[in-house]
Scaffold this active site. Structure first.
Site, mmCIF file in Angstrom:
data_model
loop_
_atom_site.group_PDB
_atom_site.id
_atom_site.type_symbol
_atom_site.label_atom_id
_atom_site.label_comp_id
_atom_site.label_asym_id
_atom_site.label_seq_id
_atom_site.Cartn_x
_atom_site.Cartn_y
_atom_site.Cartn_z
ATOM 1 N N ASP A 152 9.476 3.007 6.122
ATOM 2 C CA ASP A 152 9.897 1.639 6.392
ATOM 3 C C ASP A 152 9.262 1.158 7.700
ATOM 4 O O ASP A 152 8.972 1.961 8.599
ATOM 5 C CB ASP A 152 11.419 1.547 6.518
ATOM 6 C CG ASP A 152 12.134 1.761 5.203
ATOM 7 O OD1 ASP A 152 11.462 1.735 4.153
ATOM 8 O OD2 ASP A 152 13.364 1.946 5.242
ATOM 9 N N LYS A 153 9.111 -0.142 7.819
ATOM 10 C CA LYS A 153 8.501 -0.723 9.013
ATOM 11 C C LYS A 153 9.209 -0.263 10.284
ATOM 12 O O LYS A 153 8.559 0.057 11.286
ATOM 13 C CB LYS A 153 8.531 -2.247 8.909
ATOM 14 C CG LYS A 153 7.945 -2.967 10.119
ATOM 15 C CD LYS A 153 8.001 -4.478 9.942
ATOM 16 C CE LYS A 153 7.453 -5.201 11.154
ATOM 17 N NZ LYS A 153 7.489 -6.673 11.000
#
Length: 368
Positions: free
Chosen positions: A149-150
């Protein structure tokens, strides 16, 4: 070798990394603009040749064979492949600062929080856009083989050849890769070690951007272990996902009532602590272990980002205690308790959505 179309006949020698794959797969790797339909047409008309003999898209190829690619014009309306802009010196330096392990087949990056792995309509800065800086002496551009995930930091594996990418990808899909995450969660679970077994699916009405527990969804399992406690306020935990669902660790921890610190998306206000504790997500891909394409195991660990490290110090946690394997618990998990927690979590979501609908209704009424 990036363009499919040329005014001249071209010949390519099959490299060892492509030994044994189908011919159409070779085109997908090396001449992606030549679609399956185009390759099939070349084969039907006898223009596609392997070592001088007619070839079909499904033929298996061998290292050393010569592929004859005929001349062709791009079809009308065909989209031109976008050319990546050259990287600046600062971008190259930044990309290489993330690289902490490099060998013939693998690059391992310590991805910082806030940097996306791949781009999108609103995402211009991402790891994939920096990979040209990490080719070094390799013949092929590095390839991503998994995702984070970012806002999740930590170990990100990149393959340095098509062969390595294939082997690494199979290890992830066959669950031969062991992934250990560190997290700080709010509150402390009643059981120090256990398995969270809650199926997940995309939450309706969110455009696929959120997941939620769903008995009819995809199977999702996470092992967890409490490493240390900060009273009843927070806990330092090690997490091992046995499946690879989107946002799995974040949804699972929120579903049992202990969201990951900083995860307002799934934990709401319960995911934050007062004082000077960072509001960033405290989820870090600490360790990755999987078979290496050249034999043996690749086993790597990534250091914590600054905000996570500062929170560890503020809460009195000791990072060295977290480097333990998360093994299955001796006792089976309590499925009834987990289902109750999932139902309560889903109920809260529905309440929130009803409030949103009422708000939209009032707004529409005011326009009249």
């Amino acid at each position: 070798m990036s363009k499919a179309f040329s005014d001249e006949v071209r010949e390519f020698t099959i490299a060892p990394d492509d030994d044994g794959i189908r011919l159409d797969r070779w085109f997908k790797r090396h001449l992606p603009d030549a679609t399956f339909n185009i390759v099939s047409r070349w084969a039907r008309t006898g223009q596609l040749r392997l070592d001088g003999k007619r070839a079909a898209p499904g033929d298996r190829i061998e290292a050393g064979q010569v592929v004859r690619v005929p001349p062709a014009d791009p079809p009308k309306g065909a989209k031109q492949k976008q050319v990546r802009p050259p990287l600046s010196e600062d971008q190259i330096a930044f990309a290489r600062s993330l690289d902490f392990h490099r060998d013939k087949s693998a690059l391992v990056l310590n991805k910082p929080p806030g940097l996306a792995v791949q781009g999108g309509s609103k995402t211009k800065d991402h790891v994939d856009g920096l990979l040209d800086a990490l080719q070094y002496e390799a013949e092929a551009r590095p390839r991503l083989v998994h995702r984070l995930d970012k806002d999740t930091s930590g170990v990100l594996l990149v393959a340095r050849s098509p062969r390595a990418a294939s082997i690494f990808s199979k290890s992830f899909s066959s669950r031969r890769a062991t992934k250990i995450y560190w997290a700080i969660i709010t509150g402390v679970p009643d059981i120090d070690e256990g398995t969270i077994d809650l199926a997940l699916s995309k939450q309706p009405g969110t455009g696929g951007e959120k997941m939620h527990p769903d008995p009819g969804g995809q199977s999702a399992k996470t092992l967890y272990r409490v490493i240390e406690r900060a009273g009843n306020e927070a806990a330092f935990v090690a997490l091992q996902p046995l499946t690879g669902r989107t946002h799995q660790l974040r949804v699972h921890m929120a579903a049992i009532g202990h969201p990951i610190l900083g995860d307002g998306k799934y934990g709401g206000q319960d995911a934050f602590l007062t004082g000077e504790i960072s509001r960033k997500l405290h989820l870090h891909a600490r360790r990755l272990a999987l078979p290496h394409p050249d034999g043996g195991m690749l086993d790597v660990t990534a250091e914590l980002p600054d905000h996570f490290d500062k929170t560890m110090t503020a809460l009195g946690f000791t990072a060295s205690l977290g480097d333990v394997d998360v093994a299955p618990p001796d006792l089976p998990p309590d499925p009834a308790a987990q289902k109750r927690a999932a139902r309560a979590y889903a109920k809260d979501i529905r309440k929130g959505r009803r409030g949103e609908r009422r708000g939209r209704g009032k707004s529409r009424g005011g326009k009249g």
